[in-house]
Scaffold this active site. Sequence first.
Site, PDB file in Angstrom:
ATOM      1  N   CYS A 163      21.042  73.551  73.674  1.00 12.34           N
ATOM      2  CA  CYS A 163      20.733  72.266  73.052  1.00 12.34           C
ATOM      3  C   CYS A 163      21.264  72.264  71.621  1.00 12.34           C
ATOM      4  O   CYS A 163      22.024  73.165  71.243  1.00 12.34           O
ATOM      5  CB  CYS A 163      19.236  71.944  73.130  1.00 12.34           C
ATOM      6  SG  CYS A 163      18.181  73.078  72.207  1.00 12.34           S
ATOM      7  N   ASN A 194      18.333  74.783  69.446  1.00 12.87           N
ATOM      8  CA  ASN A 194      17.781  75.981  70.101  1.00 12.87           C
ATOM      9  C   ASN A 194      16.370  76.308  69.597  1.00 12.87           C
ATOM     10  O   ASN A 194      15.982  77.484  69.515  1.00 12.87           O
ATOM     11  CB  ASN A 194      18.717  77.191  69.941  1.00 12.87           C
ATOM     12  CG  ASN A 194      18.404  78.372  70.862  1.00 12.87           C
ATOM     13  OD1 ASN A 194      18.660  79.519  70.531  1.00 12.87           O
ATOM     14  ND2 ASN A 194      17.839  78.119  72.018  1.00 12.87           N
ATOM     15  N   ASP A 238      14.789  64.478  73.164  1.00 17.22           N
ATOM     16  CA  ASP A 238      14.601  65.558  72.196  1.00 17.22           C
ATOM     17  C   ASP A 238      13.275  65.378  71.461  1.00 17.22           C
ATOM     18  O   ASP A 238      13.121  64.466  70.651  1.00 17.22           O
ATOM     19  CB  ASP A 238      15.762  65.550  71.195  1.00 17.22           C
ATOM     20  CG  ASP A 238      15.771  66.801  70.335  1.00 17.22           C
ATOM     21  OD1 ASP A 238      14.726  67.486  70.275  1.00 17.22           O
ATOM     22  OD2 ASP A 238      16.821  67.092  69.737  1.00 17.22           O
ATOM     23  N   CYS A 297      13.756  73.549  70.368  1.00 24.23           N
ATOM     24  CA  CYS A 297      12.869  72.688  71.170  1.00 24.23           C
ATOM     25  C   CYS A 297      13.186  72.750  72.672  1.00 24.23           C
ATOM     26  O   CYS A 297      12.446  73.355  73.441  1.00 24.23           O
ATOM     27  CB  CYS A 297      12.945  71.235  70.695  1.00 24.23           C
ATOM     28  SG  CYS A 297      12.294  70.988  69.032  1.00 24.23           S
ATOM     29  N   ARG A 298      14.275  72.125  73.097  1.00 26.48           N
ATOM     30  CA  ARG A 298      14.513  71.932  74.534  1.00 26.48           C
ATOM     31  C   ARG A 298      15.059  73.160  75.250  1.00 26.48           C
ATOM     32  O   ARG A 298      14.551  73.523  76.324  1.00 26.48           O
ATOM     33  CB  ARG A 298      15.461  70.740  74.752  1.00 26.48           C
ATOM     34  CG  ARG A 298      14.856  69.417  74.338  1.00 26.48           C
ATOM     35  CD  ARG A 298      15.926  68.347  74.221  1.00 26.48           C
ATOM     36  NE  ARG A 298      16.882  68.680  73.173  1.00 26.48           N
ATOM     37  CZ  ARG A 298      18.031  68.051  72.973  1.00 26.48           C
ATOM     38  NH1 ARG A 298      18.375  67.041  73.760  1.00 26.48           N
ATOM     39  NH2 ARG A 298      18.837  68.424  71.989  1.00 26.48           N
ATOM     40  N   SER A 299      16.100  73.797  74.715  1.00 26.69           N
ATOM     41  CA  SER A 299      16.680  74.930  75.467  1.00 26.69           C
ATOM     42  C   SER A 299      15.758  76.150  75.501  1.00 26.69           C
ATOM     43  O   SER A 299      15.696  76.816  76.546  1.00 26.69           O
ATOM     44  CB  SER A 299      18.094  75.273  74.990  1.00 26.69           C
ATOM     45  OG  SER A 299      18.114  75.714  73.654  1.00 26.69           O
TER      46      SER A 299
HETATM   47  P1  4NP Z   1      16.606  70.853  70.028  1.00 27.18           P
HETATM   48  O1  4NP Z   1      16.001  69.850  68.924  1.00 27.18           O
HETATM   49  O2  4NP Z   1      18.100  70.602  70.051  1.00 27.18           O
HETATM   50  O3  4NP Z   1      15.948  70.449  71.302  1.00 27.18           O
HETATM   51  O4  4NP Z   1      16.257  72.260  69.588  1.00 27.18           O
HETATM   52  C1  4NP Z   1      16.387  69.836  67.583  1.00 27.18           C
HETATM   53  C2  4NP Z   1      15.994  70.863  66.754  1.00 27.18           C
HETATM   54  C3  4NP Z   1      16.323  70.828  65.404  1.00 27.18           C
HETATM   55  C4  4NP Z   1      17.043  69.767  64.893  1.00 27.18           C
HETATM   56  C5  4NP Z   1      17.435  68.734  65.737  1.00 27.18           C
HETATM   57  C6  4NP Z   1      17.121  68.777  67.070  1.00 27.18           C
HETATM   58  N1  4NP Z   1      17.370  69.717  63.509  1.00 27.18           N
HETATM   59  O5  4NP Z   1      17.878  68.674  63.040  1.00 27.18           O
HETATM   60  O6  4NP Z   1      17.117  70.713  62.796  1.00 27.18           O
END
Ligand code: 4NP
Length: 157
Positions: free
Chosen positions: A8, A11, A123, A13-15
């Site tokens: 994702c 790395n 997300d 939240c989702r993955s």
């Molecule tokens: P992920 O979500 O891609 O599911 O891990 C996010 C985590 C952090 C950020 C954006 C999306 N960020 O902007 O730091």
Amino acid sequence: MIDVLFVCLGNICRSPMAEAVFRNLIEKEKLSDQIKVESAATSAWHIGDPPHRGTITKLAEYNISTEGMTGRQLQKEDFQKFDYIIGMDHSNVTNIRQILEQPDHPKVMRFLDLTEHEKDVPDPYYTGDFQETYDLVIEGCQALLDKMKREHKELSR
Ligand code: 4NP
């Protein structure tokens, strides 16, 4: 060994949620000696960070551990190391293809294209809804395992 990589943007939240859920699933199915699972980010924003508190809390509700998990960034070399490289949304897939320099290899796929939903995993970093994401991750992980069993008959023995 069959190697699975969930990817994702951050790395956190989702993955990592998909990694922990899929690992839990293959442990329950006694396939841990045949399938290995990791996760990675397309960005460098959270290298070395633990999963998001929302992901840790949601998984803990279902007795799924995130112990020892830390963020890392996808590398070009991951293309050779993994058999299934799964982006959580369409922009992840676009970025994966760019980083791996693989414009159309079928081992790169979008997670929910394996289900009837055929959409991006929302997300929770932005939506705040970790339950919605968890429910979709459960569905996608089961669909992935079903696909792997179809493609690797030795997993069904
Ligand atoms: P992920 O979500 O891609 O599911 O891990 C996010 C985590 C952090 C950020 C954006 C999306 N960020 O902007 O730091």
